[in-house]
Motif scaffolding. Structure first.
Motif, PDB file in Angstrom:
ATOM      1  N   LEU A  20      -5.697  -3.206   4.651  1.00  0.00           N
ATOM      2  CA  LEU A  20      -4.808  -3.626   3.560  1.00  0.00           C
ATOM      3  C   LEU A  20      -3.585  -4.365   4.049  1.00  0.00           C
ATOM      4  N   THR A  21      -3.276  -4.257   5.340  1.00  0.00           N
ATOM      5  CA  THR A  21      -2.030  -4.801   5.874  1.00  0.00           C
ATOM      6  C   THR A  21      -2.323  -6.037   6.691  1.00  0.00           C
ATOM      7  N   PRO A  70       0.823  -1.211   0.000  1.00  0.00           N
ATOM      8  CA  PRO A  70       0.000   0.000   0.000  1.00  0.00           C
ATOM      9  C   PRO A  70       0.856   1.260   0.000  1.00  0.00           C
ATOM     10  N   VAL A 110      -8.293   2.548  -3.022  1.00  0.00           N
ATOM     11  CA  VAL A 110      -9.218   1.873  -2.111  1.00  0.00           C
ATOM     12  C   VAL A 110      -9.817   2.843  -1.097  1.00  0.00           C
ATOM     13  N   ASP A 168      -3.775   0.323  -3.139  1.00  0.00           N
ATOM     14  CA  ASP A 168      -3.348  -1.010  -2.727  1.00  0.00           C
ATOM     15  C   ASP A 168      -2.087  -1.397  -3.498  1.00  0.00           C
ATOM     16  N   GLY A 169      -1.610  -2.607  -3.274  1.00  0.00           N
ATOM     17  CA  GLY A 169      -0.359  -3.022  -3.907  1.00  0.00           C
ATOM     18  C   GLY A 169      -0.424  -3.138  -5.406  1.00  0.00           C
ATOM     19  N   ASP A 170      -1.643  -3.129  -5.966  1.00  0.00           N
ATOM     20  CA  ASP A 170      -1.809  -3.201  -7.415  1.00  0.00           C
ATOM     21  C   ASP A 170      -2.060  -1.833  -8.047  1.00  0.00           C
ATOM     22  N   ARG A 227      -4.545   0.287  -7.248  1.00  0.00           N
ATOM     23  CA  ARG A 227      -5.966   0.635  -7.306  1.00  0.00           C
ATOM     24  C   ARG A 227      -6.330   1.469  -6.076  1.00  0.00           C
TER      25      ARG A 227
END
Length: 596
Positions: free
Chosen positions: A177-178, A56, A155, A149-151, A153
Motif C-alpha cells: 500500500l505504501t 493506510p 485490504v 487503505d487510504g479510502d 477499504r
C-alpha cells in the motif's frame, strides 16, 4: 509499542454484561469499513474510517478482556519488525449498559495508560454493532486485525490469533500500500523549496510547501466553533520557537530542554504517539536585553521526504533520518568557518533544494551537500556575532529570468547565484539595530519587504546598464513598518502584521495602503492563506479567521487555541492545524461539523 494492555481489561472488568448472541465470523476483505463514531482517551471525537482517509491505517479491534493478550503480541511485533503504519486500538463494546457508563470506563483506562498515548485508543460504544456485523465475534479472545487503505477499504484481515507468519503477511500488505520514497526535486525554475508529492497534506518547511504561507486544500469554513475546529491530540514540550514540520504520517518538533540540550521529537500525525527523540548539547544564553524572548531554539527545520534538517542555536546544522532519528551528519558551522557565534542564536530556517541545503549562518550564507554535510560555498559574509548573523530566512525564486537565492541580511536585500554564491545584486534596507526579520516576499516579479523603524518597499530586478548583470529598482515605498511577521500575498495584495500590532493590506503594484485596523492585536502573527481566507495565529494563543479582501478588514471568527504564547509558525496540512505553544503542541482538525 503502545502500552495500552490495561485498556480492555479495565473496561470489561468494570462491567459484567455482554451480548448473549454470537455473530458468525466472516472475512470482510474488499469491503469498506462501516462508518462508526468513537472517542479517543484524549477526548477527541473520531469518525471512522473518514478521519483516517488519505493513508493506510491498521485497526486492532477487541471485543473482550482476553483479546488484549492477542493485541499486545501484534503491537510488539509491529514495533519490533518496524512496520511503518498508523495503528489504533479499538475497544469495541456492544450493548446498552456499557454505553451508559462510558465516562467511568474511559476514566479507568486513562488511569492505566500514559497520557501521551491516549490518542491511540479509540473506544466505540453506540456503533459497536456495526463492527461486529462486519467481522463477527466468534472466538472473541482473538483480536480482529484490519488493514485499511487510504479510502477506508479493508485490504487485509486476520482473526485467528497472532503468529509470526501472519505478522510478515501484514508487513507485506503494508508495503504493497505504501509507494517507495522518491527523491524530491525542484522541476519548476521558480521553485521556492522542496517539491512535495502531496503539497495539500504536508507542511515540510518554514512557511509551508512553497515557502509562501499558502496551504492547498478544501475551503475553510467561516466558523472556528468547537464542532468545526476540533482538538485531536496534544503533547507537552519544552520551550522552542521552531514551527512543527508535518509529513504524510509524522510531525517533527524542536525544543530546548533544561537550558542545556536541543531536542528533536517525532510524533505520529494521527495520534500524537511519540515515535523517537534525538538530543545534543546546544543551548546558549542570549544578551540580557533580549532575555525576555528566551534562550531556546528558534529555527524551523526542513524536510526533504527522507531527512530532517535542524539548525540549532549555536549555528550547528544536523541531518536526521526521519524514520529513526539517527544523526546522519552534524556540522558546527561556526567552527568550520571560524565565525563568531550569533549573539541571538541561529534564527534562519534551512531551505532544501535538490541535493543541497541553504542556511543563513556562520556569519553569512552557506550551501551544503545535503547527503554529506560538506560545504559547497559560503557567501555574503557579515562577521556574525552581535551586529551580523541574519534574522531572516532564504528564498529561491526566478527574477529577471534568472534563478537566484534571495536573502535579507541585517543591512541589505541581496540576490545570490545558487550555484556559486556570487552576489548578483543588492540594495540597502534600513532597520533599527538591523532588525530585518521578514522572509523576502515575491509577487508578479517584484520583491517586497518591510523593516522595524524603516519603510515598506517593493523592488523589481532588471538588467543593469551594461547588460551583463542585474540591478534592483525601487518601485515604491510607504510608511508601513513591519517587525517579525512575514506577510501573506493574495491576489496582488500583501496582508501584513505591523510593528504597532495593527493589521494592514497594501496593494503590491502601487504601494497603496488599502486599510489598517484601528485595533492593535498581539506582538506577532503567523499567517496561512487558502482560497481567499487567512488563518492568523496570534502570539497570545488566539487563532483568527479573516476574509482576504482589499476593501475592508473582515474578521470571520476567532478562538483561543493555546493558553501559553504561540511564537512558532502555524502549520496547516490538509484539514489539520498544528499549533506549537511554548509548552506543547496541539493538533486540530478544521472542517464542517460531523454528522451521523
Amino acid at each position: 509499542m503502545l502500552p495500552i494492555g490495561p485498556a480492555l481489561g479495565l473496561l470489561l472488568a468494570t462491567i459484567a454484561t455482554g451480548c448473549s448472541s454470537v455473530t458468525p465470523n466472516r472475512n470482510p476483505v474488499g469491503e469498506p469499513f462501516p462508518t462508526v463514531r468513537g472517542t479517543s482517551l484524549a477526548g477527541a471525537d473520531w469518525t471512522l474510517p473518514g478521519d483516517l482517509a488519505g493513508a493506510p491505517a491498521l485497526l486492532l479491534i477487541g471485543y473482550v478482556q482476553n483479546a488484549q493478550f492477542d493485541l499486545d503480541r501484534w503491537m510488539v511485533g509491529i514495533d519490533q519488525l518496524g512496520i511503518e503504519v498508523r495503528y489504533y486500538e479499538i475497544p469495541t463494546i456492544d450493548g446498552l449498559v456499557p454505553g451508559l457508563f462510558a465516562g467511568s470506563i474511559d476514566g479507568g483506562m486513562r488511569r492505566g495508560i500514559p497520557e501521551e498515548l491516549w490518542g491511540g485508543v479509540i473506544t466505540v460504544y453506540g456503533d459497536a454493532d456495526r463492527i461486529v456485523a462486519l467481522t463477527g465475534d466468534e472466538n472473541p479472545n482473538n483480536g480482529r486485525i484490519a488493514l485499511l487503505d487510504g479510502d477506508g477499504r479493508i485490504v487485509w484481515f486476520h482473526d485467528r490469533g497472532f503468529s509470526p507468519l501472519h505478522l510478515r503477511q501484514l508487513a507485506d500488505a503494508v508495503r504493497a500500500l505504501t509507494p517507495p520514497a522518491t527523491e524530491p526535486a525542484s522541476t519548476d525554475p521558480a521553485s521556492t523549496g522542496p517539491a512535495s508529492t502531496d503539497a495539500a497534506s504536508t507542511w515540510p518547511q518554514w512557511r509551508g510547501p512553497s515557502r509562501d504561507g499558502h496551504s492547498a486544500g478544501a475551503p475553510w469554513p467561516t466558523s472556528l466553533d468547537d464542532d468545526v475546529l476540533r482538538e485531536q491530540w496534544r503533547v507537552e514540550l519544552g520551550p522552542g520557537y521552531g514551527g512543527p514540520i508535518v509529513t504524510k504520517d509524522r510531525v517533527f518538533t524542536v525544543e530546548t530542554e533544561d537550558k542545556r540540550d536541543e531536542v528533536v521529537r517525532a510524533f505520529d500525525r494521527a495520534t500524537g504517539r511519540r515515535l523517537w527523540e534525538t538530543r545534543w548539547p546546544g543551548a546558549m544564553k542570549v544578551p540580557f536585553f533580549a532575555a525576555r524572548n528566551g534562550s531556546w531554539i528558534r529555527s524551523t527545520p526542513a524536510w526533504d521526504g527522507e531527512h530532517l534538517f535542524v539548525a540549532g542555536m549555536r549555528d550547528v546544522l544536523a541531518c536526521l533520518d526521519g524514520s529513526t532519528g539517527d544523526v546522519v551528519w552534524r556540522v558546527d558551522l561556526a567552527d568550520r568557518y571560524e565565525a563568531t557565534r550569533p549573539a541571538f542564536g541561529c534564527v534562519s530556517s534551512p531551505l532544501v533544494d535538490g541535493d543541497h541545503v541553504y542556511l543563513q549562518a556562520a556569519g553569512g550564507v552557506v550551501k551544503l551537500d545535503k547527503r554529506s554535510g560538506e560545504s559547497v560555498w559560503r557567501g555574503l559574509v557579515d562577521g556574525g556575532g552581535m551586529q551580523g548573523s541574519a534574522f531572516s530566512s532564504p528564498l529561491l525564486t526566478t527574477l529577471a529570468g534568472r534563478r537566484q537565492l534571495v536573502v535579507q541580511s541585517r543591512k541589505e536585500l541581496v540576490g545570490l547565484d545558487p550555484e556559486s554564491g556570487a552576489r548578483l545584486w543588492g540594495t540597502p534596507i534600513k532597520a533599527f539595530r538591523g532588525m530585518n526579520i521578514l522572509t523576502p516576499t515575491v509577487d508578479d516579479g517584484r520583491l517586497f519587504t518591510s523593516a522595524h523603524s524603516g519603510r515598506a518597499q517593493a523592488f523589481s530586478i532588471v538588467p543593469d546598464e551594461a547588460g551583463t548583470g542585474l540591478t534592483p529598482q525601487r518601485q515604491w515605498d510607504n510608511k508601513l513598518q513591519a517587525y517579525m511577521s512575514t506577510p501573506i500575498v493574495i491576489d496582488g495584495h500583501a496582508y501584513l502584521h505591523l510593528r504597532n500590532r495593527r493589521f494592514a493590506c497594501v496593494e503590491l503594484a502601487t504601494g497603496a495602503i488599502r486599510w489598517i485596523t484601528s485595533k492593535p492585536f498581539g506582538h506577532y502573527w503567523s499567517l496561512v492563506g487558502r482560497d481567499g481566507r487567512i488563518l492568523a495565529l496570534d502570539q497570545d494563543g488566539t487563532l483568527r479567521l479573516i476574509d482576504a479582501s482589499p476593501e475592508r478588514f473582515t474578521l470571520l471568527a476567532e478562538r483561543v487555541v493555546a493558553e501559553r504564547d504561540t511564537w512558532a509558525h502555524l502549520a496547516v496540512a490538509g484539514d489539520q492545524l498544528f499549533v506549537r505553544a511554548i509548552d506543547g503542541l496541539v493538533a486540530y482538525r478544521l472542517g464542517a461539523p460531523a454528522t451521523r
